[in-house]
Design a protein around this motif. Structure first.
Motif, PDB file in Angstrom:
ATOM      1  N   ILE A  22      23.617   4.709  74.272  1.00  0.00           N
ATOM      2  CA  ILE A  22      24.296   4.506  72.986  1.00  0.00           C
ATOM      3  C   ILE A  22      24.049   5.691  72.056  1.00  0.00           C
ATOM      4  CG2 ILE A  22      24.343   3.092  70.887  1.00  0.00           C
ATOM      5  CD1 ILE A  22      23.728   0.659  72.684  1.00  0.00           C
ATOM      6  N   LEU A  23      22.783   6.133  71.962  1.00  0.00           N
ATOM      7  CA  LEU A  23      22.448   7.268  71.103  1.00  0.00           C
ATOM      8  C   LEU A  23      23.140   8.549  71.580  1.00  0.00           C
ATOM      9  CD1 LEU A  23      18.646   6.641  70.444  1.00  0.00           C
ATOM     10  CD2 LEU A  23      20.466   6.664  68.735  1.00  0.00           C
ATOM     11  N   SER A  24      23.235   8.711  72.891  1.00  0.00           N
ATOM     12  CA  SER A  24      23.903   9.896  73.448  1.00  0.00           C
ATOM     13  C   SER A  24      25.380   9.898  73.075  1.00  0.00           C
ATOM     14  CB  SER A  24      23.754   9.926  74.976  1.00  0.00           C
ATOM     15  OG  SER A  24      22.403  10.043  75.345  1.00  0.00           O
ATOM     16  N   LEU A  25      26.015   8.725  73.186  1.00  0.00           N
ATOM     17  CA  LEU A  25      27.427   8.599  72.820  1.00  0.00           C
ATOM     18  C   LEU A  25      27.632   8.927  71.344  1.00  0.00           C
ATOM     19  CD1 LEU A  25      30.349   7.720  73.410  1.00  0.00           C
ATOM     20  CD2 LEU A  25      29.634   5.360  72.957  1.00  0.00           C
ATOM     21  N   ILE A  26      26.766   8.386  70.501  1.00  0.00           N
ATOM     22  CA  ILE A  26      26.863   8.623  69.060  1.00  0.00           C
ATOM     23  C   ILE A  26      26.634  10.097  68.739  1.00  0.00           C
ATOM     24  CG2 ILE A  26      25.759   8.146  66.823  1.00  0.00           C
ATOM     25  CD1 ILE A  26      25.192   5.296  67.966  1.00  0.00           C
ATOM     26  N   PHE A  27      25.637  10.704  69.387  1.00  0.00           N
ATOM     27  CA  PHE A  27      25.334  12.116  69.153  1.00  0.00           C
ATOM     28  C   PHE A  27      26.513  13.004  69.553  1.00  0.00           C
ATOM     29  CE2 PHE A  27      23.527  16.212  70.595  1.00  0.00           C
ATOM     30  CZ  PHE A  27      22.920  16.618  69.404  1.00  0.00           C
ATOM     31  N   ILE A  28      27.120  12.696  70.688  1.00  0.00           N
ATOM     32  CA  ILE A  28      28.270  13.484  71.157  1.00  0.00           C
ATOM     33  C   ILE A  28      29.455  13.321  70.208  1.00  0.00           C
ATOM     34  CG2 ILE A  28      30.020  13.668  72.983  1.00  0.00           C
ATOM     35  CD1 ILE A  28      27.752  12.905  74.968  1.00  0.00           C
ATOM     36  N   ALA A  29      29.722  12.064  69.810  1.00  0.00           N
ATOM     37  CA  ALA A  29      30.901  11.776  68.988  1.00  0.00           C
ATOM     38  C   ALA A  29      30.764  12.239  67.544  1.00  0.00           C
ATOM     39  CB  ALA A  29      31.205  10.285  69.030  1.00  0.00           C
ATOM     40  N   THR A  30      29.561  12.161  66.996  1.00  0.00           N
ATOM     41  CA  THR A  30      29.389  12.469  65.565  1.00  0.00           C
ATOM     42  C   THR A  30      28.740  13.823  65.303  1.00  0.00           C
ATOM     43  OG1 THR A  30      27.222  11.374  65.406  1.00  0.00           O
ATOM     44  CG2 THR A  30      29.188  10.015  65.053  1.00  0.00           C
ATOM     45  N   TYR A  31      28.239  14.475  66.358  1.00  0.00           N
ATOM     46  CA  TYR A  31      27.611  15.785  66.160  1.00  0.00           C
ATOM     47  C   TYR A  31      28.303  16.883  66.989  1.00  0.00           C
ATOM     48  CZ  TYR A  31      24.093  19.443  65.688  1.00  0.00           C
ATOM     49  OH  TYR A  31      23.468  20.635  65.418  1.00  0.00           O
ATOM     50  N   LEU A  32      28.311  16.713  68.293  1.00  0.00           N
ATOM     51  CA  LEU A  32      28.852  17.770  69.153  1.00  0.00           C
ATOM     52  C   LEU A  32      30.367  17.943  68.993  1.00  0.00           C
ATOM     53  CD1 LEU A  32      26.856  17.292  72.492  1.00  0.00           C
ATOM     54  CD2 LEU A  32      26.426  18.897  70.612  1.00  0.00           C
ATOM     55  N   ILE A  33      31.102  16.835  68.960  1.00  0.00           N
ATOM     56  CA  ILE A  33      32.561  16.939  68.807  1.00  0.00           C
ATOM     57  C   ILE A  33      32.952  17.541  67.457  1.00  0.00           C
ATOM     58  CG2 ILE A  33      34.716  15.613  68.619  1.00  0.00           C
ATOM     59  CD1 ILE A  33      33.682  13.803  70.833  1.00  0.00           C
ATOM     60  N   PRO A  34      32.370  17.065  66.323  1.00  0.00           N
ATOM     61  CA  PRO A  34      32.684  17.705  65.040  1.00  0.00           C
ATOM     62  C   PRO A  34      32.325  19.194  65.026  1.00  0.00           C
ATOM     63  CG  PRO A  34      31.662  15.606  64.646  1.00  0.00           C
ATOM     64  CD  PRO A  34      31.546  15.866  66.121  1.00  0.00           C
ATOM     65  N   LEU A  35      31.207  19.548  65.680  1.00  0.00           N
ATOM     66  CA  LEU A  35      30.796  20.950  65.745  1.00  0.00           C
ATOM     67  C   LEU A  35      31.825  21.759  66.526  1.00  0.00           C
ATOM     68  CD1 LEU A  35      28.229  22.183  64.528  1.00  0.00           C
ATOM     69  CD2 LEU A  35      27.202  22.127  66.800  1.00  0.00           C
ATOM     70  N   LEU A  36      32.290  21.203  67.630  1.00  0.00           N
ATOM     71  CA  LEU A  36      33.307  21.872  68.445  1.00  0.00           C
ATOM     72  C   LEU A  36      34.615  22.022  67.673  1.00  0.00           C
ATOM     73  CD1 LEU A  36      34.209  23.001  71.195  1.00  0.00           C
ATOM     74  CD2 LEU A  36      34.795  20.659  71.871  1.00  0.00           C
ATOM     75  N   ILE A  37      34.968  20.976  66.917  1.00  0.00           N
ATOM     76  CA  ILE A  37      36.185  21.019  66.105  1.00  0.00           C
ATOM     77  C   ILE A  37      36.111  22.146  65.080  1.00  0.00           C
ATOM     78  CG2 ILE A  37      37.470  19.787  64.301  1.00  0.00           C
ATOM     79  CD1 ILE A  37      36.861  17.191  65.870  1.00  0.00           C
ATOM     80  N   LEU A  38      34.948  22.283  64.426  1.00  0.00           N
ATOM     81  CA  LEU A  38      34.769  23.346  63.435  1.00  0.00           C
ATOM     82  C   LEU A  38      34.909  24.730  64.073  1.00  0.00           C
ATOM     83  CD1 LEU A  38      31.804  22.030  61.235  1.00  0.00           C
ATOM     84  CD2 LEU A  38      34.214  22.190  60.607  1.00  0.00           C
TER      85      LEU A  38
END
Length: 208
Positions: free
Chosen positions: A53-69
């Motif tokens: 669950i934490l991995s999913l949240i980290f990917i969705a709310t941290y890594l994906i937004p970072l990639l988008i930027l």
């Protein structure tokens, strides 16, 4: 000597406030909030499930937004990795509203789903405020969401999280001071961001 010492002190203050702004960045707080939830609330999840669950949240709310930027920067949609203008913030924020709404539907855990639904609602309100030329502080918004979340948990589980909530209020004060000192936001924008976060969470719980 006095001038040099004064300049050195000011430089250190700026560095400290920048450090605070980075480690308490809005894309970091969802993972920290859910981590605290798993530590403080009794549950039947095994370690592997919590990590998933934490991995999913980290990917969705941290890594994906970072990639988008990074992509937006390459496409010159934004000028810096910390969009300041309302025009630059609109598209990234719209995508974050969508991401949190999707997370709300994916994670089958009432409390965490409620948190992400409230965040999605709050971010939508922040987006609407853009049309009134109001650029609410996302740093304080994320802390407001966290405070509101633990207020709800206190009521839902009949447990006192006053220590956690008090610490979050102190951190919010420090972070608000940092954003003001760095001239990233006005006092009005900081208060609007903070209370939008708290109220969107409480409204979701009591009225939806």
């Amino acid at each position: 000597i006095r001038f040099t010492c004064g300049a050195f002190t000011k430089r250190n203050i700026v560095r400290f406030y920048k450090f605070i702004s980075v480690i308490l960045h809005p894309i970091v707080t969802p993972t920290i909030g859910v981590m605290l939830y798993f530590l403080l609330i009794p549950n039947t999840f095994i370690s592997a499930q919590k990590i998933n669950i934490l991995s999913l949240i980290f990917i969705a709310t941290y890594l994906i937004p970072l990639l988008i930027l990074v992509i937006f920067k390459k496409l010159k949609i934004i000028e810096t990795y910390q969009p300041e203008s309302i025009k630059e913030r609109k598209l990234p924020l719209a995508l974050m509203v969508t991401l949190f709404y999707i997370l709300n539907n994916i994670i089958n855990l009432r409390d965490v789903s409620s948190l992400f639904y409230a965040t999605s609602i709050g971010l939508f309100i922040v987006y609407i405020l853009f049309y009134f030329k109001i650029r609410a502080s996302m740093h304080l918004f994320s802390l407001g969401i966290s405070i509101g979340f633990f207020m709800i948990l206190s009521n839902r589980y009949s447990q006192s999280f006053i220590i956690v909530i008090s610490i979050l209020f102190l951190i919010a004060g420090l972070l608000g001071s940092a954003r003001l000192y760095l001239k990233a936001h006005s006092a009005k924008e900081i208060y609007i961001g903070f209370f939008t976060g708290i109220l969107s969470t409480l409204t979701m719980y009591y009225f939806l």
